[in-house]
Write a protein that holds these residues in place. Sequence first.
Motif, PDB file in Angstrom:
ATOM      1  N   LYS A 166      -6.196   1.391   2.345  1.00  0.00           N
ATOM      2  CA  LYS A 166      -4.823   0.933   2.562  1.00  0.00           C
ATOM      3  C   LYS A 166      -3.890   1.536   1.517  1.00  0.00           C
ATOM      4  O   LYS A 166      -4.187   1.517   0.322  1.00  0.00           O
ATOM      5  CB  LYS A 166      -4.733  -0.586   2.464  1.00  0.00           C
ATOM      6  N   VAL A 167      -2.760   2.062   1.974  1.00  0.00           N
ATOM      7  CA  VAL A 167      -1.699   2.499   1.073  1.00  0.00           C
ATOM      8  C   VAL A 167      -0.541   1.536   1.299  1.00  0.00           C
ATOM      9  O   VAL A 167       0.087   1.532   2.362  1.00  0.00           O
ATOM     10  CB  VAL A 167      -1.257   3.956   1.339  1.00  0.00           C
ATOM     11  N   TYR A 168      -0.318   0.677   0.306  1.00  0.00           N
ATOM     12  CA  TYR A 168       0.717  -0.349   0.400  1.00  0.00           C
ATOM     13  C   TYR A 168       2.089   0.252   0.108  1.00  0.00           C
ATOM     14  O   TYR A 168       2.225   1.113  -0.761  1.00  0.00           O
ATOM     15  CB  TYR A 168       0.453  -1.479  -0.593  1.00  0.00           C
ATOM     16  N   ARG A 169       3.088  -0.261   0.797  1.00  0.00           N
ATOM     17  CA  ARG A 169       4.464   0.165   0.563  1.00  0.00           C
ATOM     18  C   ARG A 169       5.254  -1.045   0.088  1.00  0.00           C
ATOM     19  O   ARG A 169       5.202  -2.113   0.690  1.00  0.00           O
ATOM     20  CB  ARG A 169       5.065   0.716   1.856  1.00  0.00           C
ATOM     21  N   LEU A 170       5.973  -0.869  -1.024  1.00  0.00           N
ATOM     22  CA  LEU A 170       6.774  -1.944  -1.592  1.00  0.00           C
ATOM     23  C   LEU A 170       8.210  -1.464  -1.800  1.00  0.00           C
ATOM     24  O   LEU A 170       8.445  -0.269  -1.972  1.00  0.00           O
ATOM     25  CB  LEU A 170       6.194  -2.390  -2.940  1.00  0.00           C
ATOM     26  N   TYR A 227       4.468   3.211  -3.615  1.00  0.00           N
ATOM     27  CA  TYR A 227       3.311   3.321  -2.745  1.00  0.00           C
ATOM     28  C   TYR A 227       2.065   3.279  -3.624  1.00  0.00           C
ATOM     29  O   TYR A 227       1.972   4.020  -4.598  1.00  0.00           O
ATOM     30  CB  TYR A 227       3.360   4.637  -1.965  1.00  0.00           C
ATOM     31  N   THR A 228       1.126   2.414  -3.268  1.00  0.00           N
ATOM     32  CA  THR A 228      -0.064   2.270  -4.097  1.00  0.00           C
ATOM     33  C   THR A 228      -1.271   1.868  -3.254  1.00  0.00           C
ATOM     34  O   THR A 228      -1.127   1.178  -2.246  1.00  0.00           O
ATOM     35  CB  THR A 228       0.140   1.237  -5.226  1.00  0.00           C
ATOM     36  N   THR A 229      -2.445   2.284  -3.693  1.00  0.00           N
ATOM     37  CA  THR A 229      -3.688   1.834  -3.077  1.00  0.00           C
ATOM     38  C   THR A 229      -4.285   0.664  -3.860  1.00  0.00           C
ATOM     39  O   THR A 229      -5.259   0.064  -3.427  1.00  0.00           O
ATOM     40  CB  THR A 229      -4.731   2.972  -3.023  1.00  0.00           C
ATOM     41  N   ASP A 230      -3.702   0.347  -4.989  1.00  0.00           N
ATOM     42  CA  ASP A 230      -4.215  -0.683  -5.888  1.00  0.00           C
ATOM     43  C   ASP A 230      -3.645  -2.052  -5.501  1.00  0.00           C
ATOM     44  O   ASP A 230      -2.466  -2.337  -5.731  1.00  0.00           O
ATOM     45  CB  ASP A 230      -3.830  -0.320  -7.327  1.00  0.00           C
ATOM     46  N   SER A 272       4.051  -4.256   3.504  1.00  0.00           N
ATOM     47  CA  SER A 272       2.748  -4.170   4.147  1.00  0.00           C
ATOM     48  C   SER A 272       2.095  -2.799   3.911  1.00  0.00           C
ATOM     49  O   SER A 272       2.423  -2.089   2.972  1.00  0.00           O
ATOM     50  CB  SER A 272       2.876  -4.472   5.646  1.00  0.00           C
ATOM     51  N   VAL A 273       1.191  -2.454   4.788  1.00  0.00           N
ATOM     52  CA  VAL A 273       0.484  -1.174   4.690  1.00  0.00           C
ATOM     53  C   VAL A 273       1.357  -0.107   5.328  1.00  0.00           C
ATOM     54  O   VAL A 273       1.778  -0.238   6.481  1.00  0.00           O
ATOM     55  CB  VAL A 273      -0.884  -1.241   5.389  1.00  0.00           C
TER      56      VAL A 273
END
Length: 126
Positions: free
Chosen positions: A82-86, A99-102, A119-120
């Motif tokens: 998953k690559v999260y977007r904030l 953008y983070t995978t953590d 979300s992702v």
Amino acid sequence: MWLFQGDKIEYTALLKTAGWAQETTTWKSPEVSNTPVYRLYNPATGEHHYTADAHERQVLINENKWKDEGTVFYSDDAKGVKVYRLFNPNGSGVNSHHYTTDENERNVLISQYGWRDESVGWYGLK
């Protein structure tokens, strides 16, 4: 400023001629898939934005005057990482998205610093 890059020619040019530095590999993407990730540029703010959502891309181009920079890489259709977007509602322009995978980094940015979870955004390879 972050720039996620799938184009090796542009990547090399940024490192050699623009003074950019490679930080780390955040995730790996497939060479091709059914899910492109688009890069857009806002000339008013200098921000680059990444999305796998074709509708969001069109809205940004048509209604908000973002410049389409095309497909820069692909999402993993097997949904490996998953690559999260904030989004930072307190920021403006450059770096208002992250953008983070953590997952821990994602949770801390949301709970302690007021970032909004979008979300992702897409998926990297396992």
